[in-house]
Enzyme design. Structure first.
Site, PDB file in Angstrom:
ATOM      1  N   GLY A 340       0.798  -1.222   0.000  1.00 17.10           N
ATOM      2  CA  GLY A 340       0.000   0.000   0.000  1.00 17.10           C
ATOM      3  C   GLY A 340       0.830   1.272   0.000  1.00 17.10           C
ATOM      4  O   GLY A 340       0.335   2.354   0.335  1.00 17.10           O
ATOM      5  N   HIS A 347       8.953   5.938   4.607  1.00 16.68           N
ATOM      6  CA  HIS A 347       8.347   6.698   5.703  1.00 16.68           C
ATOM      7  C   HIS A 347       7.665   5.784   6.685  1.00 16.68           C
ATOM      8  O   HIS A 347       7.098   4.761   6.314  1.00 16.68           O
ATOM      9  CB  HIS A 347       7.328   7.716   5.164  1.00 16.68           C
TER      10      HIS A 347
HETATM   11  P1  5GP Z   1       1.795   5.582   1.946  1.00 17.27           P
HETATM   12  O1  5GP Z   1       0.459   5.383   1.320  1.00 17.27           O
HETATM   13  O2  5GP Z   1       2.905   5.687   0.918  1.00 17.27           O
HETATM   14  O3  5GP Z   1       2.063   4.565   2.986  1.00 17.27           O
HETATM   15  O4  5GP Z   1       1.735   6.955   2.727  1.00 17.27           O
HETATM   16  C1  5GP Z   1       1.910   8.189   2.111  1.00 17.27           C
HETATM   17  C2  5GP Z   1       1.274   9.167   2.997  1.00 17.27           C
HETATM   18  O5  5GP Z   1       1.758  10.444   2.620  1.00 17.27           O
HETATM   19  C3  5GP Z   1      -0.238   9.200   2.883  1.00 17.27           C
HETATM   20  O6  5GP Z   1      -0.800   8.945   4.164  1.00 17.27           O
HETATM   21  C4  5GP Z   1      -0.528  10.610   2.377  1.00 17.27           C
HETATM   22  O7  5GP Z   1      -1.657  11.161   2.986  1.00 17.27           O
HETATM   23  C5  5GP Z   1       0.712  11.378   2.761  1.00 17.27           C
HETATM   24  N1  5GP Z   1       1.039  12.480   1.865  1.00 17.27           N
HETATM   25  C6  5GP Z   1       1.069  12.452   0.524  1.00 17.27           C
HETATM   26  N2  5GP Z   1       1.455  13.649   0.038  1.00 17.27           N
HETATM   27  C7  5GP Z   1       1.682  14.446   1.103  1.00 17.27           C
HETATM   28  C8  5GP Z   1       2.108  15.792   1.241  1.00 17.27           C
HETATM   29  O8  5GP Z   1       2.354  16.519   0.276  1.00 17.27           O
HETATM   30  N3  5GP Z   1       2.241  16.275   2.502  1.00 17.27           N
HETATM   31  C9  5GP Z   1       1.986  15.525   3.609  1.00 17.27           C
HETATM   32  N4  5GP Z   1       2.127  16.086   4.810  1.00 17.27           N
HETATM   33  N5  5GP Z   1       1.579  14.226   3.514  1.00 17.27           N
HETATM   34  C10 5GP Z   1       1.428  13.712   2.278  1.00 17.27           C
END
Ligand code: 5GP
Ligand code: ZN
Length: 361
Positions: A340, A347
């Site tokens: 996901g 991160h």
């Molecule tokens: P992943 O889905 O890759 O595990 O998590 C990525 C996370 O990054 C998501 O929860 C999404 O809301 C967050 N996210 C994406 N773009 C940005 C952004 O520009 N700024 C911040 N603060 N969070 C972001």
């Protein structure tokens, strides 16, 4: 996909989803030995990148039919062509197996001067098919997708003429150390016979652009030299790739790198020397903070430096404390498409302030 299969089998033709594939008689007998039953999953490999898996839909004493429901094409490994010596049969077979495990692109035995006196030596079509069987077994064991291309043995002249242009290397104890040289693809590695090259052969190789490289201080037997040479070449090509690519273009357009650089705003809650924590734009819990390394790392799958990972986790626990998550919280690293992950910069999500369900969806 491949790892869920109880066993993998070699097929001569590439298979597609929906196909029903008949396994060979020995494979069908092998299935009986493994006590695999109808409906169980098996993997298929065609040796040229095709990997598939499916279920056993028919089983007899001498036949087995697999219905394929998943198929993918795997990209070839880094191009490394191996010129091995015609030598002792058993030792060549051992090397053939290891070369397949290491995903060598091609295998060509060379009849060096000192190969001629070896007995019993590995040459001829019957031996070649033995080499192929060993390589197939190794490919299935290591679940890789590409079988080395197997060429017939050749004289030095023919081997040189047929070798790809590129980085030509001959492993020789008197050469400069192999590690640390600039290496470009494709790589051709020539390995001499037991007893070494004749001076005239080294001269002929040098004239054809083969540079002499040594591995370690001692004289290595040919199969050890070949494996060591391939490993060194692989590690040099890999570091060259990841180093050059991830730093230059990935970080340029990466959202999280841009947050680290201050190009785009974020609600930063904590920082340390190597990590930054900021609130998720689209929070999934009352507290939802992302903790990232400042340096661009794609995901947990990119073998991140353990020290950097430790710092990310340490900052996550600091955030949990400062955000008042004394009742508990969850730290999640979504990794890769099935995990996901949507942002390609490693991160940790720190989630809290409500009860977290288990298992996650
Ligand atoms: P992943 O889905 O890759 O595990 O998590 C990525 C996370 O990054 C998501 O929860 C999404 O809301 C967050 N996210 C994406 N773009 C940005 C952004 O520009 N700024 C911040 N603060 N969070 C972001
Ligand atoms: Zn990044």
């Amino acid at each position: 996909m491949a790892f869920a299969d109880r066993a993998a089998f070699f097929v001569e033709d590439t298979v597609a989803v929906g196909a029903q594939v008949a396994l060979s008689v020995p494979d069908a007998q092998h299935i009986a030995v493994l006590r695999l039953g109808l409906g169980e999953r098996v993997g298929l490999r065609d040796g040229v990148g095709g990997t598939a898996s499916g279920t056993l839909v028919r089983l007899g004493r001498k036949n087995a039919l697999v219905e394929v429901d998943q198929a993918t094409q795997v990209a070839p490994a880094r191009p490394i062509h191996l010129l091995v010596p015609v030598a002792d049969r058993d030792r060549m077979l051992w090397l053939a197996e290891k070369a397949a495990e290491l995903n060598v692109t091609s295998w060509r035995p060379v009849l060096w001067q000192r190969s001629r006196s070896v007995s019993p030596r590995g040459d001829g079509p019957t031996f070649r098919s033995k080499v192929r069987s060993r390589m197939i077994a190794a490919l299935l064991q290591s679940r890789s997708a590409w079988l080395p291309e197997i060429f017939p043995e050749a004289t030095i002249d023919r081997a040189i003429a047929a070798a790809p242009e590129g980085n030509r290397v001959v492993l020789d104890a008197s050469g400069t150390p192999f590690r640390g040289v600039e290496l470009a693809e494709p790589v051709v590695i020539a390995v001499g016979p037991e007893g070494g090259f004749e001076a005239a052969e080294l001269a002929e190789l040098a004239a054809a652009g083969f540079s002499a490289r040594s591995i370690g201080a001692s004289i290595l037997r040919f199969e050890t030299a070949a494996i060591a040479g391939v490993s060194v070449a692989l590690s040099m090509l890999q570091s060259r790739h990841s180093g050059a690519k991830s730093m230059a273009d990935d970080s340029e357009n990466c959202i999280f790198c841009r947050i680290v650089r201050g190009d785009i705003p974020a609600d930063i809650v904590a920082t340390s020397a190597e990590a930054v924590a900021f609130r998720d734009l689209d929070p999934k819990a009352p507290v939802h903070v992302l903790v990232i390394p400042k340096k661009h790392i794609g995901s947990l799958d990119d073998s991140p430096d353990p020290a950097v990972l430790g710092e990310v986790l340490a900052l996550a626990t600091t955030v949990a404390r400062t955000e008042g998550l004394g009742g508990g919280y969850r730290v999640v690293f979504n990794t890769g498409p099935d995990g996901g992950q949507t942002v390609g910069h490693l991160h940790a999500h720190v989630l809290g302030g409500r009860h977290m369900a288990w298992p996650p969806g």
